[in-house]
Design an enzyme around this catalytic site. Sequence first.
Site, PDB file in Angstrom:
ATOM      1  N   ASP A  13       0.817  -1.218   0.000  1.00 32.21           N
ATOM      2  CA  ASP A  13       0.000   0.000   0.000  1.00 32.21           C
ATOM      3  C   ASP A  13       0.856   1.275   0.000  1.00 32.21           C
ATOM      4  O   ASP A  13       0.660   2.175   0.834  1.00 32.21           O
ATOM      5  CB  ASP A  13      -0.899   0.044   1.253  1.00 32.21           C
ATOM      6  CG  ASP A  13      -1.682  -1.240   1.459  1.00 32.21           C
ATOM      7  OD1 ASP A  13      -2.109  -1.846   0.463  1.00 32.21           O
ATOM      8  OD2 ASP A  13      -1.886  -1.628   2.627  1.00 32.21           O
ATOM      9  N   GLU A 242     -11.406   0.093  -3.134  1.00 38.90           N
ATOM     10  CA  GLU A 242     -10.550   0.651  -2.073  1.00 38.90           C
ATOM     11  C   GLU A 242      -9.357   1.340  -2.718  1.00 38.90           C
ATOM     12  O   GLU A 242      -9.284   1.467  -3.932  1.00 38.90           O
ATOM     13  CB  GLU A 242     -10.096  -0.459  -1.107  1.00 38.90           C
ATOM     14  CG  GLU A 242      -9.246  -1.539  -1.765  1.00 38.90           C
ATOM     15  CD  GLU A 242      -8.941  -2.715  -0.837  1.00 38.90           C
ATOM     16  OE1 GLU A 242      -9.441  -2.770   0.300  1.00 38.90           O
ATOM     17  OE2 GLU A 242      -8.194  -3.609  -1.267  1.00 38.90           O
TER      18      GLU A 242
HETATM   19  O1  FUB Z   1      -3.204  -3.507   3.620  1.00 39.62           O
HETATM   20  C1  FUB Z   1      -4.497  -3.750   4.079  1.00 39.62           C
HETATM   21  C2  FUB Z   1      -5.502  -3.446   3.025  1.00 39.62           C
HETATM   22  O2  FUB Z   1      -5.242  -4.230   1.865  1.00 39.62           O
HETATM   23  C3  FUB Z   1      -5.471  -2.034   2.500  1.00 39.62           C
HETATM   24  O3  FUB Z   1      -6.035  -1.105   3.371  1.00 39.62           O
HETATM   25  C4  FUB Z   1      -6.189  -2.227   1.222  1.00 39.62           C
HETATM   26  O4  FUB Z   1      -6.113  -1.156   0.341  1.00 39.62           O
HETATM   27  C5  FUB Z   1      -5.536  -3.475   0.695  1.00 39.62           C
HETATM   28  O5  FUB Z   1      -4.326  -3.214   0.040  1.00 39.62           O
END
Ligand code: FUB
Length: 339
Positions: A13, A242
């Site tokens: 991320d 997301e």
């Molecule tokens: O790293 C945890 C979660 O996985 C992140 O918040 C999302 O975007 C995904 O990458």
Amino acid sequence: MPQPLVSHIYTADPSAHVFNDKLYIYPSHDRETTIAFNDNGDQYDMADYHVLSMDTPGGPVTDHGIALRDSDVPWVSKQLWAPDAATKNGKFYLFFPARDKENIFRIGVAVSDKPEGPFSPEENFIPGSYSIDPAVFVDTDAGNEAYLYTGGIWGGQLQCWVEGKGRAEIDMDGNERQLAFDESLSGPHEPSGEGVRALGPRVALLSEDMLSLASPVQEIKLLAPETGEPLLADDHERRFFEAAWMHKYRGTYYFSYSTGDTHFLAYATGTSPLGPFTYRGRILDPVLGWTTHHSIAEFGGKWWLFYHDCELSKGVDHLRSVKMREIVYDEEGDIHLKE
Ligand code: FUB
């Protein structure tokens, strides 16, 4: 093939920014766990953040060590997920999502005098904040306003906020509504059905001191180019899941994100940081591993995509590694990976 920027720890991320002429990357710090994989993301059980930096693209990467740990933050129960950072008024702010003591994802902020931290957390999460994946965009050539983008469905809980007596915010049509949290919708639940709109990411203005919201939270409209209408919930190849990111290129605002269960990094563009944004295309095809998450930044006179995959862990979804690849824009402003 691009190599992980670091291999002594797992990182994911990546949120990249140039501060003081140096590139700083704010990643999640993945760790081993015995928690079984599920669609709620429980296996992403991270407990601290490290900050990475580089002086030149492709140059050595410095790991500045632990910048913040979960036990330092009074309101956090677990899961330090994807962070971001911003600078204003000579200070550096780390924005991070985590579950509060009631198991609800919130967005916190921690402050430092240095881009690499260590960061001192605020006592409580940002009032009115919820869900995951904060991305902060300071519009330096348009009033220096700071915008906080957030949101994630399934494990990110966006679908858990349903109409009910609770928090006031603005929906994608500009109307005020009240939302309350329904934990029974946690996990792989999202709207579906003919003509049903996808949930939109959220945006709010940050206060001048960057510690609170200065506007109501607002749902962002992501439009289908062929209809000019909001993307539909069943359009899993294009709808927002997301990993919000905002950058500006030649006066256009680029909102990019992950499509989650279809594993694309996609982008949409608009003329205002608040949207609406019209879907434009894909930036990256699926990588090895379930999640995909990125940032885009200009560094050393070129534009770069920072992303992660699970090549180093040989496909373990929650053990990811951050990489970078150059991107270029064509004459229309479409993004392409540099071959
Ligand atoms: O790293 C945890 C979660 O996985 C992140 O918040 C999302 O975007 C995904 O990458």
